[in-house]
Design a protein around this motif. Structure first.
Motif, PDB file in Angstrom:
ATOM      1  N   GLU A  73     -18.904 -25.630  67.135  1.00  0.00           N
ATOM      2  CA  GLU A  73     -17.955 -26.015  68.196  1.00  0.00           C
ATOM      3  C   GLU A  73     -17.006 -27.108  67.687  1.00  0.00           C
ATOM      4  O   GLU A  73     -15.820 -27.104  67.986  1.00  0.00           O
ATOM      5  N   ILE A  74     -17.559 -28.056  66.942  1.00  0.00           N
ATOM      6  CA  ILE A  74     -16.720 -29.138  66.394  1.00  0.00           C
ATOM      7  C   ILE A  74     -15.686 -28.544  65.421  1.00  0.00           C
ATOM      8  O   ILE A  74     -14.504 -28.878  65.464  1.00  0.00           O
ATOM      9  N   LEU A  75     -16.134 -27.615  64.594  1.00  0.00           N
ATOM     10  CA  LEU A  75     -15.200 -26.992  63.640  1.00  0.00           C
ATOM     11  C   LEU A  75     -14.122 -26.198  64.366  1.00  0.00           C
ATOM     12  O   LEU A  75     -12.956 -26.179  63.961  1.00  0.00           O
ATOM     13  N   ARG A  76     -14.520 -25.564  65.481  1.00  0.00           N
ATOM     14  CA  ARG A  76     -13.540 -24.810  66.276  1.00  0.00           C
ATOM     15  C   ARG A  76     -12.485 -25.767  66.853  1.00  0.00           C
ATOM     16  O   ARG A  76     -11.282 -25.514  66.772  1.00  0.00           O
ATOM     17  N   LEU A  77     -12.961 -26.879  67.409  1.00  0.00           N
ATOM     18  CA  LEU A  77     -12.035 -27.873  67.982  1.00  0.00           C
ATOM     19  C   LEU A  77     -11.123 -28.455  66.905  1.00  0.00           C
ATOM     20  O   LEU A  77      -9.939 -28.704  67.131  1.00  0.00           O
ATOM     21  N   LYS A  78     -11.691 -28.660  65.734  1.00  0.00           N
ATOM     22  CA  LYS A  78     -10.913 -29.236  64.631  1.00  0.00           C
ATOM     23  C   LYS A  78      -9.722 -28.326  64.300  1.00  0.00           C
ATOM     24  O   LYS A  78      -8.594 -28.791  64.143  1.00  0.00           O
ATOM     25  N   LYS A  79     -10.011 -27.027  64.265  1.00  0.00           N
ATOM     26  CA  LYS A  79      -8.960 -26.057  63.957  1.00  0.00           C
ATOM     27  C   LYS A  79      -7.939 -25.988  65.095  1.00  0.00           C
ATOM     28  O   LYS A  79      -6.726 -26.067  64.872  1.00  0.00           O
ATOM     29  N   GLU A  80      -8.474 -25.862  66.300  1.00  0.00           N
ATOM     30  CA  GLU A  80      -7.614 -25.717  67.494  1.00  0.00           C
ATOM     31  C   GLU A  80      -6.666 -26.911  67.635  1.00  0.00           C
ATOM     32  O   GLU A  80      -5.503 -26.758  67.972  1.00  0.00           O
ATOM     33  N   LYS A  81      -7.160 -28.112  67.353  1.00  0.00           N
ATOM     34  CA  LYS A  81      -6.361 -29.324  67.577  1.00  0.00           C
ATOM     35  C   LYS A  81      -5.698 -29.818  66.295  1.00  0.00           C
ATOM     36  O   LYS A  81      -5.061 -30.872  66.293  1.00  0.00           O
ATOM     37  N   ASN A  82      -5.885 -29.094  65.211  1.00  0.00           N
ATOM     38  CA  ASN A  82      -5.350 -29.504  63.915  1.00  0.00           C
ATOM     39  C   ASN A  82      -5.686 -30.973  63.620  1.00  0.00           C
ATOM     40  O   ASN A  82      -4.805 -31.799  63.361  1.00  0.00           O
ATOM     41  N   ALA A  83      -6.986 -31.262  63.690  1.00  0.00           N
ATOM     42  CA  ALA A  83      -7.446 -32.644  63.501  1.00  0.00           C
ATOM     43  C   ALA A  83      -7.948 -32.858  62.082  1.00  0.00           C
ATOM     44  O   ALA A  83      -8.398 -31.920  61.416  1.00  0.00           O
TER      45      ALA A  83
ATOM     46  N   LEU B 166     -19.253 -36.856  68.675  1.00  0.00           N
ATOM     47  CA  LEU B 166     -18.051 -36.334  68.009  1.00  0.00           C
ATOM     48  C   LEU B 166     -17.469 -35.162  68.802  1.00  0.00           C
ATOM     49  O   LEU B 166     -16.251 -35.088  69.043  1.00  0.00           O
ATOM     50  N   PHE B 167     -18.338 -34.269  69.246  1.00  0.00           N
ATOM     51  CA  PHE B 167     -17.874 -33.108  70.002  1.00  0.00           C
ATOM     52  C   PHE B 167     -17.153 -33.543  71.288  1.00  0.00           C
ATOM     53  O   PHE B 167     -16.039 -33.107  71.571  1.00  0.00           O
ATOM     54  N   GLU B 168     -17.789 -34.431  72.055  1.00  0.00           N
ATOM     55  CA  GLU B 168     -17.197 -34.847  73.343  1.00  0.00           C
ATOM     56  C   GLU B 168     -15.885 -35.604  73.139  1.00  0.00           C
ATOM     57  O   GLU B 168     -14.932 -35.441  73.900  1.00  0.00           O
ATOM     58  N   CYS B 169     -15.852 -36.416  72.116  1.00  0.00           N
ATOM     59  CA  CYS B 169     -14.643 -37.179  71.815  1.00  0.00           C
ATOM     60  C   CYS B 169     -13.483 -36.230  71.486  1.00  0.00           C
ATOM     61  O   CYS B 169     -12.364 -36.392  71.976  1.00  0.00           O
ATOM     62  N   MET B 170     -13.765 -35.196  70.708  1.00  0.00           N
ATOM     63  CA  MET B 170     -12.700 -34.251  70.331  1.00  0.00           C
ATOM     64  C   MET B 170     -12.323 -33.355  71.503  1.00  0.00           C
ATOM     65  O   MET B 170     -11.151 -33.080  71.737  1.00  0.00           O
ATOM     66  N   ARG B 171     -13.327 -32.910  72.243  1.00  0.00           N
ATOM     67  CA  ARG B 171     -13.043 -32.036  73.387  1.00  0.00           C
ATOM     68  C   ARG B 171     -12.123 -32.733  74.390  1.00  0.00           C
ATOM     69  O   ARG B 171     -11.139 -32.174  74.843  1.00  0.00           O
ATOM     70  N   ASP B 172     -12.437 -34.010  74.708  1.00  0.00           N
ATOM     71  CA  ASP B 172     -11.694 -34.735  75.746  1.00  0.00           C
ATOM     72  C   ASP B 172     -10.569 -35.596  75.166  1.00  0.00           C
ATOM     73  O   ASP B 172      -9.869 -36.274  75.914  1.00  0.00           O
ATOM     74  N   GLU B 173     -10.438 -35.586  73.873  1.00  0.00           N
ATOM     75  CA  GLU B 173      -9.457 -36.465  73.185  1.00  0.00           C
ATOM     76  C   GLU B 173      -9.533 -37.877  73.748  1.00  0.00           C
ATOM     77  O   GLU B 173      -8.533 -38.471  74.164  1.00  0.00           O
ATOM     78  N   LYS B 174     -10.757 -38.412  73.753  1.00  0.00           N
ATOM     79  CA  LYS B 174     -10.950 -39.746  74.339  1.00  0.00           C
ATOM     80  C   LYS B 174     -11.311 -40.760  73.262  1.00  0.00           C
ATOM     81  O   LYS B 174     -11.594 -40.394  72.133  1.00  0.00           O
ATOM     82  N   TYR B 175     -11.287 -42.026  73.681  1.00  0.00           N
ATOM     83  CA  TYR B 175     -11.564 -43.173  72.803  1.00  0.00           C
ATOM     84  C   TYR B 175     -10.504 -43.310  71.709  1.00  0.00           C
ATOM     85  O   TYR B 175     -10.782 -43.354  70.511  1.00  0.00           O
ATOM     86  N   LYS B 176      -9.248 -43.385  72.200  1.00  0.00           N
ATOM     87  CA  LYS B 176      -8.126 -43.620  71.268  1.00  0.00           C
ATOM     88  C   LYS B 176      -8.138 -45.076  70.827  1.00  0.00           C
ATOM     89  O   LYS B 176      -8.388 -45.968  71.638  1.00  0.00           O
ATOM     90  N   VAL B 177      -7.855 -45.310  69.571  1.00  0.00           N
ATOM     91  CA  VAL B 177      -7.726 -46.687  69.076  1.00  0.00           C
ATOM     92  C   VAL B 177      -6.320 -47.167  69.417  1.00  0.00           C
ATOM     93  O   VAL B 177      -5.333 -46.533  69.038  1.00  0.00           O
TER      94      VAL B 177
ATOM     95  N   VAL C 161      -9.743 -38.252  63.416  1.00  0.00           N
ATOM     96  CA  VAL C 161     -10.997 -38.645  64.064  1.00  0.00           C
ATOM     97  C   VAL C 161     -11.827 -39.406  63.026  1.00  0.00           C
ATOM     98  O   VAL C 161     -12.162 -38.861  61.973  1.00  0.00           O
ATOM     99  N   VAL C 162     -12.114 -40.663  63.335  1.00  0.00           N
ATOM    100  CA  VAL C 162     -12.806 -41.515  62.365  1.00  0.00           C
ATOM    101  C   VAL C 162     -14.281 -41.635  62.747  1.00  0.00           C
ATOM    102  O   VAL C 162     -14.629 -42.285  63.738  1.00  0.00           O
ATOM    103  N   CYS C 163     -15.128 -41.004  61.951  1.00  0.00           N
ATOM    104  CA  CYS C 163     -16.576 -41.059  62.181  1.00  0.00           C
ATOM    105  C   CYS C 163     -17.109 -42.245  61.380  1.00  0.00           C
ATOM    106  O   CYS C 163     -17.458 -42.120  60.197  1.00  0.00           O
ATOM    107  N   GLY C 164     -17.128 -43.381  62.043  1.00  0.00           N
ATOM    108  CA  GLY C 164     -17.557 -44.617  61.398  1.00  0.00           C
ATOM    109  C   GLY C 164     -17.552 -45.706  62.447  1.00  0.00           C
ATOM    110  O   GLY C 164     -17.549 -45.409  63.646  1.00  0.00           O
ATOM    111  N   VAL C 165     -17.524 -46.958  62.004  1.00  0.00           N
ATOM    112  CA  VAL C 165     -17.529 -48.066  62.960  1.00  0.00           C
ATOM    113  C   VAL C 165     -16.093 -48.499  63.279  1.00  0.00           C
ATOM    114  O   VAL C 165     -15.142 -48.024  62.654  1.00  0.00           O
TER     115      VAL C 165
END
Ligand code: 13P
Ligand code: SF4
Length: 303
Positions: free
Chosen positions: A10-20, A272-283, A58-62
């Protein structure tokens, strides 16, 4: 990577769909690393964020990693899947501390470890990572350097750049600080043939036993290249897990018990999935801070 589970697909699908572009640090869980476009140490992560072509990063870190990506690519949307994943060491220095140190040592330039807030970067002269600190300290056009926040990385660099005078702040990483010299000696006794690769966020009495002292990426490279069949690792446990999977012919052990960065573990596949799905937690950062912090980070990336 083969055998993705449903959530990873699902994450890979979202990555493609949103060109992330998904960037991951080596300390986040392996399931997250496996869906990333790049798995990096802090220096490579900053470089990749600066050069990103995608509009969504999408930054997977702190948090400081997400902030650095935003500072270097301000026109892009940067998401942080675990917005409460901080770095305790980054919180150990404030802009006020930097200004006080500047007043006390007016001839010195301020070099700040990338593990720091955007506000601290904004009042510093240059940033560095563990893989670039030595080079940047040597090349900095100042005889005196204020180094914040990591006292351990600072003293590692100061010992190797004796021609300059260093003023160190007293921050540290609670995860790396826990490992003791007694842990290292016990591990060496248990595995006398092993080589030891260690992160410079550990204390001097631990680092002095290292066959390699380096960033996460440098530790991984060393483990891949060494002819030794047994390797002791002095950094976060996900590196041990990654090496055991990648190098089944070698025997890899972490030094000390429970070597975990709890904040990095907040970056789960679910988060990661929820963040990408909802495009939430923008810096988001104030314009002025963004601009001034960028000067310090640009000097690092272009060094
Ligand atoms: P690296 O730059 O070595 O990946 O280090 C980041 C970090 O936070 C280590 O604790
Ligand atoms: Fe910060 Fe230490 Fe975690 Fe690195 S391992 S992110 S320095 S708390």
């Amino acid at each position: 990577m083969e055998n993705f589970n449903e959530l990873q697909n699902e994450i890979l699908r979202l990555k493609k769909e949103k060109n992330a572009l998904i960037l991951a640090h080596y300390y986040v869980p392996l399931e997250v690393q496996d869906v990333a476009d790049a798995v990096c140490d802090s220096f490579a992560m900053a470089q990749k964020a600066a050069k990103a072509e995608q509009d969504l990063i999408v930054v997977c870190g702190v948090r400081f990693m997400g902030e650095s990506a935003k500072i270097l690519s301000p026109a892009k949307t940067v998401l942080l899947p675990a917005p409460d994943a901080g770095c305790p060491m980054a919180d150990m220095v404030t802009p006020g501390d930097v200004l006080r140190l500047r007043a006390e040592h007016p001839k010195a330039k301020v070099m700040c470890y990338v593990n720091s807030s955007a506000a601290v970067k904004a009042v510093s002269d240059v940033c560095c990572t563990s893989s670039s600190a030595l080079r940047i300290a040597k090349n900095l056009d100042s005889e005196e350097i204020i180094f914040v926040p990591d006292v351990h990385l600072g003293s590692f660099v100061a010992a190797r750049v004796p021609e300059k005078k260093f003023w160190l702040h007293n921050g540290f990483c609670p995860t790396h600080h826990k490992i003791t010299e007694a842990d290292v000696l016990a591990a060496k006794r248990a595995h006398p043939e092993a080589v030891f690769a260690v992160h410079p966020e550990c204390g001097d009495d631990v680092v002095k036993h290292g066959d390699l002292v380096g960033s996460t990426a440098e530790i991984l490279d060393f483990a891949r290249r060494t002819e030794a069949k047994e390797i002791l690792i002095g950094t976060e446990g996900e590196i041990v897990a990654r090496l055991r999977r990648e190098l089944p012919e070698k025997r890899v052990w972490g030094v000390g018990a429970a070597f975990v960065c709890p904040n990095m573990k907040k970056v789960t596949p679910e988060a990661l999935f929820e963040c990408m799905r909802d495009e939430k937690y923008k810096v988001e950062l104030p314009e002025d801070q963004l601009r001034r912090a960028r000067e310090s980070l640009d000097r690092m990336v272009n060094s």
